[in-house]
Design a protein around this motif. Structure first.
Motif, PDB file in Angstrom:
ATOM      1  N   ASP A  16       0.822  -1.206   0.000  1.00 58.41           N
ATOM      2  CA  ASP A  16       0.000   0.000   0.000  1.00 58.41           C
ATOM      3  C   ASP A  16       0.861   1.264   0.000  1.00 58.41           C
ATOM      4  O   ASP A  16       0.416   2.324   0.414  1.00 58.41           O
ATOM      5  CB  ASP A  16      -0.931  -0.023   1.216  1.00 58.41           C
ATOM      6  N   HIS A  71      -0.173   4.318   2.559  1.00 52.65           N
ATOM      7  CA  HIS A  71      -1.624   4.119   2.380  1.00 52.65           C
ATOM      8  C   HIS A  71      -2.103   4.887   1.147  1.00 52.65           C
ATOM      9  O   HIS A  71      -3.042   5.677   1.216  1.00 52.65           O
ATOM     10  CB  HIS A  71      -2.399   4.525   3.632  1.00 52.65           C
ATOM     11  N   SER A  80      -7.010  -3.320  -4.352  1.00 57.59           N
ATOM     12  CA  SER A  80      -7.732  -2.103  -4.688  1.00 57.59           C
ATOM     13  C   SER A  80      -8.753  -2.337  -5.801  1.00 57.59           C
ATOM     14  O   SER A  80      -8.507  -3.071  -6.749  1.00 57.59           O
ATOM     15  CB  SER A  80      -6.739  -1.032  -5.137  1.00 57.59           C
TER      16      SER A  80
END
Length: 103
Positions: A16, A71, A80
């Motif tokens: 991430d 993030h 995602s």
């Protein structure tokens, strides 16, 4: 002037985290990048995308700034639902930041 007028970018991603380097075409433009391409500016540019911290690393001898954005990939590329939201797309978006004209 757009950032893409004086610099190019390279990107990578892991989990991430998105890692984007912005490299001046000409070393004389590094000071402009250093002054105007702050962590706050980058985080604001990616509002709604980058949910964590943005850290900037300076590489003056290379005329480059490296941004590590936590993030930033919606949980990671494989998790995602965003279309092509990984590093390479974000590096292209980074180059649309507007800078003041050179003096």
């Amino acid at each position: 002037m757009l950032l893409r007028d004086i610099a190019h970018s390279r990107a990578g991603d892991k989990g991430d985290i998105s890692n984007i380097s912005v490299i001046a075409y000409d070393l004389k433009d590094y000071a402009l990048l250093e002054k105007h391409l702050t962590t706050e500016r980058v985080k604001a540019h990616f509002a709604g995308v980058v949910q964590g911290d943005v850290v900037r690393y300076e590489l003056p001898h290379l005329g480059a700034l490296n941004f590590v954005m936590q993030h930033a990939l919606g949980g990671g590329v494989t998790r995602s639902l965003a279309l092509d939201a990984h590093g390479k797309s974000l590096s292209g978006a980074m180059l649309s930041i507007t800078l003041p004209e050179r003096k």
